[in-house]
Motif scaffolding. Sequence first.
Motif, PDB file in Angstrom:
ATOM      1  N   UNK A   1       0.820  -1.211   0.000  1.00 55.17           N
ATOM      2  CA  UNK A   1       0.000   0.000   0.000  1.00 55.17           C
ATOM      3  C   UNK A   1       0.856   1.264   0.000  1.00 55.17           C
ATOM      4  N   UNK A   2       1.952   1.258   0.738  1.00 52.95           N
ATOM      5  CA  UNK A   2       2.863   2.409   0.710  1.00 52.95           C
ATOM      6  C   UNK A   2       3.427   2.635  -0.688  1.00 52.95           C
ATOM      7  N   UNK A   3       3.455   1.571  -1.480  1.00 52.84           N
ATOM      8  CA  UNK A   3       3.989   1.636  -2.842  1.00 52.84           C
ATOM      9  C   UNK A   3       2.928   2.001  -3.871  1.00 52.84           C
ATOM     10  N   UNK A   4       1.704   2.259  -3.424  1.00 59.91           N
ATOM     11  CA  UNK A   4       0.629   2.591  -4.357  1.00 59.91           C
ATOM     12  C   UNK A   4      -0.075   1.388  -4.929  1.00 59.91           C
ATOM     13  N   UNK A   5       0.054   0.226  -4.254  1.00 64.61           N
ATOM     14  CA  UNK A   5      -0.570  -1.018  -4.704  1.00 64.61           C
ATOM     15  C   UNK A   5      -1.581  -1.429  -3.644  1.00 64.61           C
ATOM     16  N   UNK A   6      -2.869  -1.298  -3.943  1.00 62.78           N
ATOM     17  CA  UNK A   6      -3.851  -1.645  -2.930  1.00 62.78           C
ATOM     18  C   UNK A   6      -5.201  -1.031  -3.216  1.00 62.78           C
ATOM     19  N   UNK A   7      -6.104  -1.020  -2.200  1.00 66.01           N
ATOM     20  CA  UNK A   7      -7.450  -0.469  -2.392  1.00 66.01           C
ATOM     21  C   UNK A   7      -7.389   1.026  -2.711  1.00 66.01           C
ATOM     22  N   UNK A   8      -7.966   1.408  -3.827  1.00 67.43           N
ATOM     23  CA  UNK A   8      -7.802   2.772  -4.337  1.00 67.43           C
ATOM     24  C   UNK A   8      -8.277   3.829  -3.349  1.00 67.43           C
ATOM     25  N   UNK A   9      -9.470   3.658  -2.817  1.00 64.09           N
ATOM     26  CA  UNK A   9     -10.013   4.681  -1.915  1.00 64.09           C
ATOM     27  C   UNK A   9      -9.152   4.823  -0.667  1.00 64.09           C
ATOM     28  N   UNK A  10      -8.673   3.712  -0.138  1.00 61.43           N
ATOM     29  CA  UNK A  10      -7.843   3.752   1.073  1.00 61.43           C
ATOM     30  C   UNK A  10      -6.515   4.464   0.799  1.00 61.43           C
ATOM     31  N   UNK A  11      -5.920   4.208  -0.358  1.00 65.57           N
ATOM     32  CA  UNK A  11      -4.671   4.887  -0.717  1.00 65.57           C
ATOM     33  C   UNK A  11      -4.901   6.390  -0.856  1.00 65.57           C
ATOM     34  N   UNK A  12      -5.978   6.753  -1.510  1.00 65.94           N
ATOM     35  CA  UNK A  12      -6.269   8.177  -1.684  1.00 65.94           C
ATOM     36  C   UNK A  12      -6.536   8.860  -0.344  1.00 65.94           C
ATOM     37  N   UNK A  13      -7.137   8.136   0.597  1.00 66.62           N
ATOM     38  CA  UNK A  13      -7.362   8.700   1.938  1.00 66.62           C
ATOM     39  C   UNK A  13      -6.052   9.129   2.588  1.00 66.62           C
ATOM     40  N   UNK A  14      -4.966   8.432   2.231  1.00 64.04           N
ATOM     41  CA  UNK A  14      -3.652   8.751   2.803  1.00 64.04           C
ATOM     42  C   UNK A  14      -2.761   9.500   1.810  1.00 64.04           C
ATOM     43  N   UNK A  15      -3.386  10.039   0.765  1.00 64.88           N
ATOM     44  CA  UNK A  15      -2.677  10.855  -0.226  1.00 64.88           C
ATOM     45  C   UNK A  15      -1.550  10.084  -0.909  1.00 64.88           C
ATOM     46  N   UNK A  16      -1.810   8.792  -1.121  1.00 64.16           N
ATOM     47  CA  UNK A  16      -0.883   7.941  -1.862  1.00 64.16           C
ATOM     48  C   UNK A  16      -1.456   7.736  -3.261  1.00 64.16           C
TER      49      UNK A  16
END
Length: 532
Positions: free
Chosen positions: A260-275
Motif C-alpha cells: 500500500x505504501x507503494x501505491x498497490x492496494x485499495x484505491x479509496x484507502x490509498x487516496x485517503x492517505x494521499x498515496x
Amino acid sequence: MFDYLIIGGGSAGCVLAARLTEDPHIHVALLEAGPADRSVLIHCPAGLAVMAKFSLHGWGLNTVAQPGLNGRSGYQPRGKVMGGSSSLNAMIYTRGHPVDYDRWAAEGNPGWSYAEVLPYFKKAEHNERGADDFHGSQGPLNVMDLRCPNPLSELFVQAGVQAGYPRNPDFNGASQEGVGHYQVTHKNGERYSAAKAYVTPHLQRPNLQVFTGALTTRILLKKNRAVGVEFEHQGQTKQLHCQREVLLCAGAIQSPQILMLSGIGPKAHLLDHHIVPLHPLPGVGQHLHDHIDVVQVVDAPAALDTFGLSVPGAAKLLKGVWDWREKRSGMLTTNFAEAGGFIKSSPAERVPDLQLHFVIGKLINHGRTTTLGHGFSCHVCLLRPKSYGSVRLASANPQDLPLVDPDFLASRDDVERLIKGFKLMRGILAQPALAQFGGRELTATAAAQTDEDIEQAIRNLADTIYHPAGSCRMGQDEMAVVDAQLRVHGLQGLRVVDASIMPHLVGGNTNAPVIMIAEKAADLIKAAQQPL
C-alpha cells in the motif's frame, strides 16, 4: 545491479536468499529491518520467555480494539530481527492437515495440494528421527525431539490418553489427531531458526548481500513492473534496483503495508492517505485471519519441575543456566510448549479443528505478567476461524505501524467452537495424571462453568497464538492479490512469499508451512528465469 531483491529476512526471505544464491551467477540482496540475530536470548531456547516478557526483537504491534474481545487490543508479536518470527517463536514444527492444502488447490490454486507441497516440506527438513514417507533428512532445517523434556509434558500426554484421546507420536505423519510431544526446530540444544538454517551458513557467498537495519519504505514501479526498492538504512534513504524480480517476504502484517505504501492496494484507502494508486488492487490487506486462542492456568505449588518464581525454582534455574552454557542441555533447552494435541470440538468434525499447547509454567498475558509460584497452563486454539479482518495503513509514513484488525470472534461459529474446546481442555487437565498435583484453576476462568460464563471468560482473556495470515491471499477472483505462482496480479517482477498468501489458515503452527511456501516459490522463480 542485483537480480533479485528480497524484502524481509524472516523465514521465507531466508529460504529464498539461500536457494536463489545456489546459482553463483544470480546476485541477491536481502533487506531486513531488524538487527542480526546475535542475542543469546534467541539461541537459548528458553530465552523466548524473556523476549516475550520485554517485547524484544519485535515490532511492538498490537491490534486495534476488538469488539469480540470486549474492546481489548490484542498483542501481535512479529519478529524484527534476522530470522523474523522464527527467531522469537516457540519452535514447534507442525504443518497443518492435508485437507488444508487440498482446499487451497480446490479453490483455484493449482500446484498447492498436499501431495504437491509434501515434497517441499521434506526438502526443507532434516529430521533427526530419519526420513520416511512424510519426512526428509537431507534438508537445512533441523527438526528434533526435545533434548531434555520436562516430566510434566509426558504427564499431560498421559492425561490426554486418560481423557480418551489417542497418543500420537508424529503430528506430521499419517494422522494428525491425538495428543503427544511436539518436535522442535532445535539443533544441539539451541534454537535453529530459518536464519541459522538457511542464511548463516552462506553469508560468505559473494553473490549474497545482506542489509540489516534496512526499513523498506516502498517498492519502485516502472509502468507495470517492479524494478527496485527504496529503504532507510543508516540514517539515509537508499535505493536498489534489480533485473529480475522483487520478492516481498515481510509477513502477513508488513507485506500488505509495503504494497500500500507503494501505491498497490485499495484505491479509496490509498487516496485517503494521499498515496497515488499506481496499481489499484482491492484485496491488499483484506482477508486477514489468525488463530484465536485462550489459556487455562493452574496454580500447582507441588509441581516443582515447572518454571516458577520460588526458592527451589531459582536453584533449578541457576543449574539450568550452567547446564546450557557448559553442555547445551538441561531445563533451558525447553520451548515451554513441549506437548499438545489436535482434537475435534465434536465427533462430527471430519478433521481436528482445535489445537492444544501445554505449557510448563503459569502463562498469563503471553508471559508478560509476572506470577509467583509453580503451576502449568494449556492453550486451546481454533484452527480454522471464520472471522476475517484487515491490515490498513495508519498513515503514509513507513515508520508508523499499520492498523491490524483480525476481527476476532466476529463469527458466532468461532465462539461456539472455542467454548467446546475450553471445556474439552479443562477435562484433560482434570485427569489423574495432572490432578495428582492438587492444582487449582486460577480465578479468571475457574468461576466460568456455564457456556455463557465461559464465553465471557473467552472474550475477556482470548488472544492470538501468533499466526496471522491471508492478507495478500492467493487466488483468481477480484479480491485475490497473487496467483498460484505468487505473482502479484497485474504486475510484472513482483511476488509475495510469506503467510499473507495463504487462502485459508492451515490447521497448525505456521512456521513450517511458510518455509514450505518459500521452498516451492524458489523453484517457481527459478523455472521462470529467462536469459538476460
